[in-house]
Write a protein that holds these residues in place. Structure first.
Motif, PDB file in Angstrom:
ATOM      1  N   PHE A   1      17.695  12.667  -8.190  1.00  0.00           N
ATOM      2  CA  PHE A   1      16.964  11.511  -8.980  1.00  0.00           C
ATOM      3  C   PHE A   1      16.652  11.859 -10.276  1.00  0.00           C
ATOM      4  O   PHE A   1      16.474  13.350 -10.443  1.00  0.00           O
ATOM      5  CB  PHE A   1      15.645  11.115  -8.046  1.00  0.00           C
ATOM      6  CG  PHE A   1      15.895  10.404  -6.871  1.00  0.00           C
ATOM      7  CD1 PHE A   1      15.984   9.006  -6.789  1.00  0.00           C
ATOM      8  CD2 PHE A   1      15.802  11.148  -5.658  1.00  0.00           C
ATOM      9  CE1 PHE A   1      16.287   8.459  -5.629  1.00  0.00           C
ATOM     10  CE2 PHE A   1      15.851  10.649  -4.457  1.00  0.00           C
ATOM     11  CZ  PHE A   1      16.234   9.047  -4.339  1.00  0.00           C
ATOM     12  N   THR A   2      16.832  11.189 -11.346  1.00  0.00           N
ATOM     13  CA  THR A   2      16.670  11.573 -12.652  1.00  0.00           C
ATOM     14  C   THR A   2      15.723  10.756 -13.302  1.00  0.00           C
ATOM     15  O   THR A   2      15.497   9.333 -12.857  1.00  0.00           O
ATOM     16  CB  THR A   2      17.892  11.921 -13.549  1.00  0.00           C
ATOM     17  OG1 THR A   2      18.766  10.761 -13.458  1.00  0.00           O
ATOM     18  CG2 THR A   2      18.390  12.936 -12.916  1.00  0.00           C
TER      19      THR A   2
ATOM     20  N   ILE B   1       8.998  11.012  -6.089  1.00  0.00           N
ATOM     21  CA  ILE B   1       9.537  10.527  -4.769  1.00  0.00           C
ATOM     22  C   ILE B   1       9.176  11.840  -3.877  1.00  0.00           C
ATOM     23  O   ILE B   1       9.532  12.890  -4.251  1.00  0.00           O
ATOM     24  CB  ILE B   1      10.966  10.356  -5.181  1.00  0.00           C
ATOM     25  CG1 ILE B   1      11.204   9.277  -6.219  1.00  0.00           C
ATOM     26  CG2 ILE B   1      11.623  10.021  -3.823  1.00  0.00           C
ATOM     27  CD1 ILE B   1      12.649   9.037  -6.761  1.00  0.00           C
TER      28      ILE B   1
ATOM     29  N   PHE C   1      12.691  15.668  -9.426  1.00  0.00           N
ATOM     30  CA  PHE C   1      13.242  15.133 -10.358  1.00  0.00           C
ATOM     31  C   PHE C   1      14.656  16.003 -10.789  1.00  0.00           C
ATOM     32  O   PHE C   1      14.233  17.278 -11.326  1.00  0.00           O
ATOM     33  CB  PHE C   1      12.869  14.284 -11.555  1.00  0.00           C
ATOM     34  CG  PHE C   1      11.961  13.192 -10.846  1.00  0.00           C
ATOM     35  CD1 PHE C   1      12.752  12.052 -10.849  1.00  0.00           C
ATOM     36  CD2 PHE C   1      10.647  13.170 -11.145  1.00  0.00           C
ATOM     37  CE1 PHE C   1      12.087  11.072 -10.300  1.00  0.00           C
ATOM     38  CE2 PHE C   1       9.875  12.133 -10.333  1.00  0.00           C
ATOM     39  CZ  PHE C   1      10.703  10.954 -10.058  1.00  0.00           C
TER      40      PHE C   1
ATOM     41  N   SER D   1      13.936   5.466 -12.683  1.00  0.00           N
ATOM     42  CA  SER D   1      14.846   6.534 -11.910  1.00  0.00           C
ATOM     43  C   SER D   1      16.160   6.137 -11.730  1.00  0.00           C
ATOM     44  O   SER D   1      16.314   5.012 -11.407  1.00  0.00           O
ATOM     45  CB  SER D   1      13.927   7.004 -10.873  1.00  0.00           C
ATOM     46  OG  SER D   1      14.858   8.133 -10.202  1.00  0.00           O
ATOM     47  N   ASN D   2      16.956   6.947 -11.963  1.00  0.00           N
ATOM     48  CA  ASN D   2      18.287   6.618 -11.665  1.00  0.00           C
ATOM     49  C   ASN D   2      18.866   8.022 -10.469  1.00  0.00           C
ATOM     50  O   ASN D   2      18.152   8.783 -10.451  1.00  0.00           O
ATOM     51  CB  ASN D   2      19.488   7.199 -12.822  1.00  0.00           C
ATOM     52  CG  ASN D   2      19.199   6.262 -13.908  1.00  0.00           C
ATOM     53  OD1 ASN D   2      19.205   5.107 -13.625  1.00  0.00           O
ATOM     54  ND2 ASN D   2      18.992   6.744 -15.160  1.00  0.00           N
ATOM     55  N   PHE D   3      19.703   7.397  -9.732  1.00  0.00           N
ATOM     56  CA  PHE D   3      20.252   8.187  -8.489  1.00  0.00           C
ATOM     57  C   PHE D   3      21.565   8.586  -8.686  1.00  0.00           C
ATOM     58  O   PHE D   3      22.143   7.584  -8.990  1.00  0.00           O
ATOM     59  CB  PHE D   3      19.729   7.799  -7.190  1.00  0.00           C
ATOM     60  CG  PHE D   3      20.200   6.694  -6.760  1.00  0.00           C
ATOM     61  CD1 PHE D   3      21.350   6.959  -5.901  1.00  0.00           C
ATOM     62  CD2 PHE D   3      19.463   5.569  -6.990  1.00  0.00           C
ATOM     63  CE1 PHE D   3      21.990   5.641  -5.359  1.00  0.00           C
ATOM     64  CE2 PHE D   3      20.188   4.226  -6.405  1.00  0.00           C
ATOM     65  CZ  PHE D   3      21.414   4.340  -5.442  1.00  0.00           C
TER      66      PHE D   3
END
Length: 192
Positions: free
Chosen positions: A110-111, A137, A142, A185-187
């Motif tokens: 996750f970023t 999370i 992250f 957040s992107n994953f």
């Protein structure tokens, strides 16, 4: 006389038919049409599973959180899922002999765009983290990959990974600002 009555009836009928036709035209709407466009998009990737569209773009709503509760150290929780369909972890690739090779690792990372906290372990929810509220999370850092293959219960079939997002005060000695907040957040999931 009968012939005259018949002639009058015929003339009368001939005169009524055009009026009846005009009446039907006035009541019956003119046939029209609607047009539209449906775009079909997607991408093909080399993975052992499909990810449901709903899992690729999600909105997690924490609702209204109590400032006092956050300042006292309470975390607000919201679960979210990533759902996988049609998985086949046993036949992901081929080995040197051309035989089916199973997935060895499934790593997720996750970023975010803006981080907060001493070790950037929170997503900032306001500019310069002025509201002192961060999102994390549970169980994940992250920017760090975590192998989640063991959490996939079906090596062939559908699977769901459940995560818990936490909203909390970043610095417990400071107040939490009131108002709306947001973070992104992107994953990314990689398979080997």
């Amino acid at each position: 006389m009968k012939l005259t009555e018949l002639a009058i009836a015929s003339v009368f009928a001939a005169a009524i038919v055009p009026f009846a036709s005009m009446a039907d035209d006035a009541v019956t709407p003119v046939t029209g049409s609607n047009t539209g466009v449906i775009n079909f998009t997607g991408s093909v990737v080399n993975t052992p599973c499909n990810i449901k569209q709903e899992s690729l773009k999600q909105d997690i709503d924490f609702g209204q959180l109590s400032r006092k509760a956050l300042e006292s150290g309470t975390q607000a929780e919201q679960n979210f899922n990533i759902e996988f369909t049609g998985c086949d972890f046993n036949n992901y690739s081929k080995n040197e002999a051309g035989e089916a090779a199973a997935v060895k690792t499934m790593k997720i990372v996750f970023t975010g765009q803006n981080y907060a906290g001493d070790t950037n372990n929170f997503l900032a929810t306001s500019r310069n983290n002025a509201n002192n509220l961060g999102i994390s999370i549970d169980g994940f850092e992250f920017g760090e990959e975590s192998d989640v293959l063991s959490k996939m219960t079906n090596k062939v079939g559908d699977n769901t990974l459940t995560f818990t997002a936490l909203a909390e005060a970043i610095d417990k000695t400071k107040t939490v600002g009131e108002g709306k907040f947001s973070a992104v957040s992107n994953f990314r999931i990689t398979y080997e």
